[in-house]
Each structure stands twice: as C-alpha cells, then as structure tokens.
Design an enzyme around this catalytic site. Sequence first.
Site, PDB file in Angstrom:
ATOM      1  N   LYS A  43       7.563  -2.050  -4.674  1.00  0.00           N
ATOM      2  CA  LYS A  43       6.873  -0.837  -4.108  1.00  0.00           C
ATOM      3  C   LYS A  43       7.753  -0.186  -3.020  1.00  0.00           C
ATOM      4  O   LYS A  43       7.691   0.712  -2.853  1.00  0.00           O
ATOM      5  CB  LYS A  43       5.342  -1.230  -3.736  1.00  0.00           C
ATOM      6  CG  LYS A  43       4.693  -0.079  -3.139  1.00  0.00           C
ATOM      7  CD  LYS A  43       4.384   1.054  -4.107  1.00  0.00           C
ATOM      8  CE  LYS A  43       3.804   2.291  -3.520  1.00  0.00           C
ATOM      9  NZ  LYS A  43       2.291   2.274  -3.393  1.00  0.00           N
ATOM     10  N   LYS A  61       2.786   3.965   7.243  1.00  0.00           N
ATOM     11  CA  LYS A  61       2.759   2.511   6.957  1.00  0.00           C
ATOM     12  C   LYS A  61       3.790   1.993   6.064  1.00  0.00           C
ATOM     13  O   LYS A  61       4.370   0.869   6.423  1.00  0.00           O
ATOM     14  CB  LYS A  61       1.232   2.194   6.461  1.00  0.00           C
ATOM     15  CG  LYS A  61       0.995   0.953   6.583  1.00  0.00           C
ATOM     16  CD  LYS A  61      -0.452   0.611   5.476  1.00  0.00           C
ATOM     17  CE  LYS A  61       0.138   0.743   3.811  1.00  0.00           C
ATOM     18  NZ  LYS A  61      -0.856   0.205   3.135  1.00  0.00           N
ATOM     19  N   THR A  80      -0.514  -1.846  -0.786  1.00  0.00           N
ATOM     20  CA  THR A  80       0.872  -1.816  -0.638  1.00  0.00           C
ATOM     21  C   THR A  80       0.953  -2.542   0.584  1.00  0.00           C
ATOM     22  O   THR A  80       0.523  -2.192   1.811  1.00  0.00           O
ATOM     23  CB  THR A  80       1.296  -0.486  -0.569  1.00  0.00           C
ATOM     24  OG1 THR A  80       1.226   0.012  -1.626  1.00  0.00           O
ATOM     25  CG2 THR A  80       2.738  -0.376   0.267  1.00  0.00           C
TER      26      THR A  80
END
Lengths: 293, 293
Positions: free
Chosen positions: B173, B241, B98
């Site tokens: 995502k 993150k 990701t």
Amino acid sequence: MSKPALAFIGTGVMGRSMAGHLLDAGYPLFVYNRTRSKSDDLVARGAVWKDSPADAAREAAVVITIVGYPRDVEAVYLGAGGILAALPEGGLAIDMTTSSPLLARRIAEEGARRGLACLDAPVSGGDRGAREATLSIMVGGDEATFARALPLFEAMGKNIVLQGGPGAGQHTKMSNQIAIASIMVGVAESLAYAKKAGLDPERVLQCIASGAAGSWSLSNLAPRALKGDYAPGFFVKHFIKDMKIALESAEAMQLPLPGLALARSLYEKLSAGGGDDEGTQALLRFYFEGRHG
Amino acid sequence: MSKPALAFIGTGVMGRSMAGHLLDAGYPLFVYNRTRSKSDDLVARGAVWKDSPADAAREAAVVITIVGYPRDVEAVYLGAGGILAALPEGGLAIDMTTSSPLLARRIAEEGARRGLACLDAPVSGGDRGAREATLSIMVGGDEATFARALPLFEAMGKNIVLQGGPGAGQHTKMSNQIAIASIMVGVAESLAYAKKAGLDPERVLQCIASGAAGSWSLSNLAPRALKGDYAPGFFVKHFIKDMKIALESAEAMQLPLPGLALARSLYEKLSAGGGDDEGTQALLRFYFEGRHG
C-alpha cells in the site's frame, strides 16, 4: 491538383519515419540532414537531397523541421542562410522539434515579417508513433495555417489539436513533459521502496498498476526496468533537454515547479553517471542502486 | 457448514460498505465503531452491536478492523482491552486500515504468541471500490492464513494478492501511495503550467492524457479540479497520514524518497491553509492559486 513540394529538415529516428509517410502520400520531397547518410533510404525512395536547409527550402512551398535542440532550431530558421530567408513568400514553415515556446514565437514573428506562415507542432508518441503514423501533434499558430497544414499532419499522426497561437504547441508539449517528469520520480520511488521492503516488485505492480496509482509509465516502462532493460524508448539526454526548456519557460512566467526541478536534478545526476544514452526508465535503476540519495 | 462469526471494527465510509458485503454473504456479524450511529444501518440489517472492540472480538472467530490512524490500530489491537487479548485462541485478526508496516509485524508477533493468526490487508479503490466490492486487497501474512481469509476478501474485493509475510500488505500500500504522491505533483504542475501559459487545460488534456503522460489521476482527478470540484474522493488529511507512514517506513530502511518528501511538504502546506477535508485533487487549485511557491 498536384501536391506542393515539401522540404524536410532533420531525418533522424523520428524525422525519417515522418518524412517517409509524406513520400508515401505522394508529396515531392527535398531532404536535408546534418549526417547525410541518415537520408539515404529516403533518397532511394524518391526524395531529393539538398546540401543545406536553405537549399531545401528554396524550391519548396512547405518546410518541415525536426532537429535536436533549440539552438539547432534557431540556427536552421534564423541563422545566416536560414530557412526563413530562403523560403519563397507565401510559404509555410512547421517546426516539429520539441523546442522553446519563446523561440517559436520569435520565429512566427520573423516569418510574418517575411510573408511566411509558421506553426510550432511538436509531437509525442516516440519512434513507434512516428513509424506507425500515430503521433499526437500539438500545434501552435493561427487557424487558417493549421487548416493548410492539416493534410500533412494527418499523414504523420492521429491526435492533432490546435492548442492556440504561436508557441502554444510547444507549451502543450512542455505540459506533457512536466507531467511525465514527476510520474517517473513516483514510479522509481514506488518500486525502489517495494524492493527495499523485500517485496516482489512484479507482484506489487499486479496490485497497483490498474488502480489510482496507475500510469502509462508504471504499466509500460517499469516492467522493462524490472527486467533490466534500460534501452532507450526516449533518451535520458533528450528528456533533460525538454525539462530544461520547461523550467526556463516556467521561470519566464514566474511559475515555480519544484517537482520538475527535483526530477531534473535527479536526471542530471543520472546523466553525470553516464546515463545519457539510456531510456528514461534508467531512473529506476538509479534508485535501485541507491545513487539518488 | 455454518459460517464463522465475524467481528467488524470500524464502520466508517469504507468499513460500512465492506461489512455490508459480509452480511450479504451470510456471515453472523458483531460490529463496533467509535461513533455508534455509523453502525445503525448494519444493525438494522442484522448485525449485532457491541460496546467495545474486545466485546465484539470475544464471541468471534475472525476480527476485521478498518480504523483511522496507526495509533488507533495500536489501541484497538494491543491496548488494555484490545482485540488480541479478547479473541479466542485459534482466531484470525485482519487489519485493513492503511497503517504502519512495522506495527503490522508487531501485531502479527504478539498474535502468534497468543495462538492467533494475523493478516495486514489494506485496500485501494476508495469508497466506490468498497461499495461495489471491487477493492484491490494487498495482503501480508502466511499462505495458510491467506487461504483461510480469502472467502472474506472475495466478498469485498477483486484484485486480491498475497504480497509476502506480515507487513507486506502495508508495504505494498505504501508503494501505491508513493507512486500517487509524485503523480499528483506532476499533474498539478502540468496543468498549472498550461493555465499560466494561456492554454485551455481541457484541450491540453485531450492531447496528453492518452499518451506517455497519462495516468489515472490525470484522467480522473484533473477534470474534476478543472471543473472546480474539490470534493473528496480521497481526503487530503488521509493522504498526508499515508505519506507520513511511508516516509517513516522508508527512513527506517534508510531509503531517501525526495519526491515523496516534496509531495508531503506541498500537501502539508495545503492542509495548513484549510485543505484537510478536500479531495487530493485540491493540490491543483493550490498550484493554480500560486500558493505552492
């Protein structure tokens, strides 16, 4: 044993269906609504019209109310000519409006002083749940009173849970609305991002709706918004009312809810732009049009 | 026809399971990981250890990466001794980390200049999805390259969708993580309110989890938090993150996301208090303890 006479106050979209199930179950029914015409079909089916909440309550053993705002609940219960003054001793009053937990407690206390039993019993499941008698009913009050009311609830809903003492039903409904508030923000932001990034939002839903990002709103409301359907399942103005009650209740408990406060401010902006009578999924259009920033 | 040789870079919790499925499917496999011991079981099952990403890529037709942060992706692909310089012409590079959508585009452009095909293909479904080969895989790139990679994806996942050109997998995502971010806030606030109001949160869940307030998080993460289980399914530090990438990406598109910004600030506070290695449901405890205000 003949069934006790009921008074049903508030025959709007929800109340009309709910009262209809009680009629079908064989209860004698007095009805009152601010706009009389909204009771016409119930009267045609055998309900008896009364000219005020007090008139309806006076001849009933149980009063059920589902009205608009906490101020309406207050007026109907505690005002001059209110239900609590009119309902015969030993009677039961059930408020199914989504309303203030603190007000629910005040009503229960005042009712107890007059020899009445009271429950707060807001619902979720919307107009469809009301029509199909599949509402979730979140109840606050004592166990004996809950047991007494259960046959009535079972005529209107499926998932019926006593959550605690007076006010606990309203608190549970607030928990429900608090969860929904931030979910709507997440759904709107997720799909606004997808659109802005040039993705096909329908295809994105295909990837994300069944996983950890999944929610009832993403599966049920987002597809409507993506088709340009902003018709109300649940009205923006009613959602704002509920968020206001929840924020006031949380403040009274000194619990900061920054997510809820944000959701409310976004919906207030949507409302100020004329969104009051749309469905809550209109928040997605609000984001798509860049009006949220 | 013999299967093409693969290089797999990054054999952490996710990568190890994913690489294992590719081994099981009969692909020759070179492996590299920063911490060598995390590749030991793959090597024991027939994978061949290599001392750098470039060494692994040099003898492969396809490289798959799943590393930590965008800076790691950048180093592994574009740095001195990176994959794109080492992979033989005609090769395929698939980043399943990701990571940043903009970085994914830079890699695809640089790859094209070197005669390589690139895909960004982040996943959702967590360690369990990786173990059971049921990951959702969100892919960005061109159709021919997607078709070429599909047999590999099918060894690792179930819901595999080409979302658009380079970067579209990462954007999808991000849409996923953006939805989750505000849902977690809603779930935490809903149950913090329920607790503060003196309700039994388990009983509240019973009333609200299956209705309009329902979400994967409410059904799967909230019960864990209510049992005091804050062990990571998905680490707080990794979620932070992802939210950082999403916010930077949204800023680059001039799209304000106040709900995501709020969620990030709450998780940053949780992290500052030592929550990095807990699961994302630790936000509920953070609220229960009143540390969010």
